[in-house]
Design a protein around this motif. Sequence first.
Motif, PDB file in Angstrom:
ATOM      1  N   ARG A   1       3.158   0.080  -3.453  1.00  0.00           N
ATOM      2  CA  ARG A   1       3.135  -0.338  -2.134  1.00  0.00           C
ATOM      3  C   ARG A   1       4.241   0.979  -1.301  1.00  0.00           C
ATOM      4  O   ARG A   1       5.011   1.391  -1.944  1.00  0.00           O
ATOM      5  CB  ARG A   1       3.918  -1.633  -1.982  1.00  0.00           C
ATOM      6  CG  ARG A   1       3.775  -1.900  -0.435  1.00  0.00           C
ATOM      7  CD  ARG A   1       4.297  -3.571  -0.669  1.00  0.00           C
ATOM      8  NE  ARG A   1       4.703  -4.050   0.771  1.00  0.00           N
ATOM      9  CZ  ARG A   1       5.856  -4.027   1.252  1.00  0.00           C
ATOM     10  NH1 ARG A   1       7.006  -3.671   0.517  1.00  0.00           N
ATOM     11  NH2 ARG A   1       6.264  -4.406   2.539  1.00  0.00           N
ATOM     12  N   THR A   2       3.500   1.277  -0.266  1.00  0.00           N
ATOM     13  CA  THR A   2       4.173   2.270   0.438  1.00  0.00           C
ATOM     14  C   THR A   2       4.410   1.748   2.087  1.00  0.00           C
ATOM     15  O   THR A   2       3.333   1.233   2.541  1.00  0.00           O
ATOM     16  CB  THR A   2       3.216   3.618   0.510  1.00  0.00           C
ATOM     17  OG1 THR A   2       3.066   4.236  -0.579  1.00  0.00           O
ATOM     18  CG2 THR A   2       3.665   4.472   1.735  1.00  0.00           C
ATOM     19  N   VAL A   3       5.706   2.053   2.419  1.00  0.00           N
ATOM     20  CA  VAL A   3       5.949   1.559   3.876  1.00  0.00           C
ATOM     21  C   VAL A   3       6.266   2.650   4.501  1.00  0.00           C
ATOM     22  O   VAL A   3       7.262   3.401   4.145  1.00  0.00           O
ATOM     23  CB  VAL A   3       7.007   0.278   3.660  1.00  0.00           C
ATOM     24  CG1 VAL A   3       7.418   0.011   5.151  1.00  0.00           C
ATOM     25  CG2 VAL A   3       6.547  -0.946   3.021  1.00  0.00           C
TER      26      VAL A   3
ATOM     27  N   ARG B   1       5.958   0.433  12.352  1.00  0.00           N
ATOM     28  CA  ARG B   1       5.881   0.361  10.849  1.00  0.00           C
ATOM     29  C   ARG B   1       4.479  -0.053  10.419  1.00  0.00           C
ATOM     30  O   ARG B   1       3.556  -0.588  11.034  1.00  0.00           O
ATOM     31  CB  ARG B   1       6.824  -1.137  10.734  1.00  0.00           C
ATOM     32  CG  ARG B   1       6.929  -1.251   9.270  1.00  0.00           C
ATOM     33  CD  ARG B   1       8.052  -2.439   8.721  1.00  0.00           C
ATOM     34  NE  ARG B   1       8.326  -2.740   7.505  1.00  0.00           N
ATOM     35  CZ  ARG B   1       7.522  -3.607   6.884  1.00  0.00           C
ATOM     36  NH1 ARG B   1       6.546  -4.392   7.496  1.00  0.00           N
ATOM     37  NH2 ARG B   1       7.690  -3.827   5.609  1.00  0.00           N
TER      38      ARG B   1
ATOM     39  N   GLU C   1       1.948  -0.175   6.630  1.00  0.00           N
ATOM     40  CA  GLU C   1       1.988  -0.184   4.994  1.00  0.00           C
ATOM     41  C   GLU C   1       0.782   0.247   4.512  1.00  0.00           C
ATOM     42  O   GLU C   1      -0.228   0.355   4.893  1.00  0.00           O
ATOM     43  CB  GLU C   1       2.176  -1.631   4.723  1.00  0.00           C
ATOM     44  CG  GLU C   1       3.547  -2.300   5.300  1.00  0.00           C
ATOM     45  CD  GLU C   1       3.606  -3.612   4.795  1.00  0.00           C
ATOM     46  OE1 GLU C   1       3.143  -4.085   3.607  1.00  0.00           O
ATOM     47  OE2 GLU C   1       4.553  -4.358   5.285  1.00  0.00           O
TER      48      GLU C   1
END
Length: 391
Positions: free
Chosen positions: A336-338, A355, A357
Amino acid sequence: MSSASFRRKQRWSPQPLTPLMEGPDLGIEDSEGSKKESSWDLIRDWFKMQRIVPGSGGGGSNSSSPMSSMQGSVKTQDLRLLLGVLGCPLAPIPIRKNPISPVHIKDIPIESSTAYYIIQQYLAATGCSKHDGGAKSMYSTGTVKLIRCETEISTGKNVRTLGSRSSENGCFVLWQMSPGMWSLELAVAGHKVVAGSDGKIVWRHTPWLGAHAAKGPQRPLRRIIQGLDPRSTASLFAKAQCLGEKRIGDDDCFVLKVTADRAAVMERNEGPAEVIRHVLYGYFSQRSGLMIYMEDSHLTRVHSPENDAVYWETTIGSSIGDYRDVDGVMIGHQGRTVATVFRFGETSMHHSRTRMEEIWNINDVVFNVPGLSLDSFIPPAEILEASSASP
């Protein structure tokens, strides 16, 4: 048709060739349908649109109303922002040619010698120490889920949160071949991003901005080093410093840091946009020896003759898990990339933070791909023409 013959024949439609900008690069067109000249003008327009259009539910039920039409435009630009930030970012520094050569511990600072030891443990944990030279090529496929999140805008006195959480699914195909060649095709909700490197030129093509060549040193695709190619990851951290320890989830980790040097960063400047720094952190589990989290921070200053300089800081953090054995090498199969895009000024109290994701999964990995050749990594024709024309 084979991928090699396809790439020999491919030729993207002509577009103005401008340097590849890392981070947001929205391709909004003006009223005459022509492309804007600066990627940073496009970012500013995107934030203006965020202020104009209310959040979900603000457009009424009539899909043909002007407000609904504008909301549809915002959704498209949101997806372009997601692809611009998370689609194919590059690592801060090039991969070293001789990354794992022995070092004399007494001749280097303890932060560097500790980092060297951690990388040796990482190579052993991933199985790369048993495979001299590593694989010559790799092919992988996977799926992604890109999630649009809210934008927070502060005026110094109050904070507003705009937008709503929504997602789009997609998939990607990635080829890699030593030394330094790779090709990525990513498709999400009808939008396709193609990027690659022939070992000398890094480029990207999007439908809204055309073909772009990266400035500065030739750097690897970030997606490759977040669990897909442990040897390239080790190469990237070959000259890292150990900052200490930090707990990530249930794991105590060693934290390694590498920073792009000033000269290399300055080569990436474009017009009014000046790259200030680009730093990468790797978090290596003390229990397993594997890298379970990676974060990089990229700061750019955009000068304006009328107003104060504006800073854009893009931070991308990726958790990496589900390591599985593929031909004796441990490969991270999901994560998971934020990403956070933070805009602020030198003197103004106003700032904004967006933001987003990405949830990614690897479906297939194959090493030493039969038939993969140099022809599979040829850049688009206009990239080659611009490269040959430059001094």
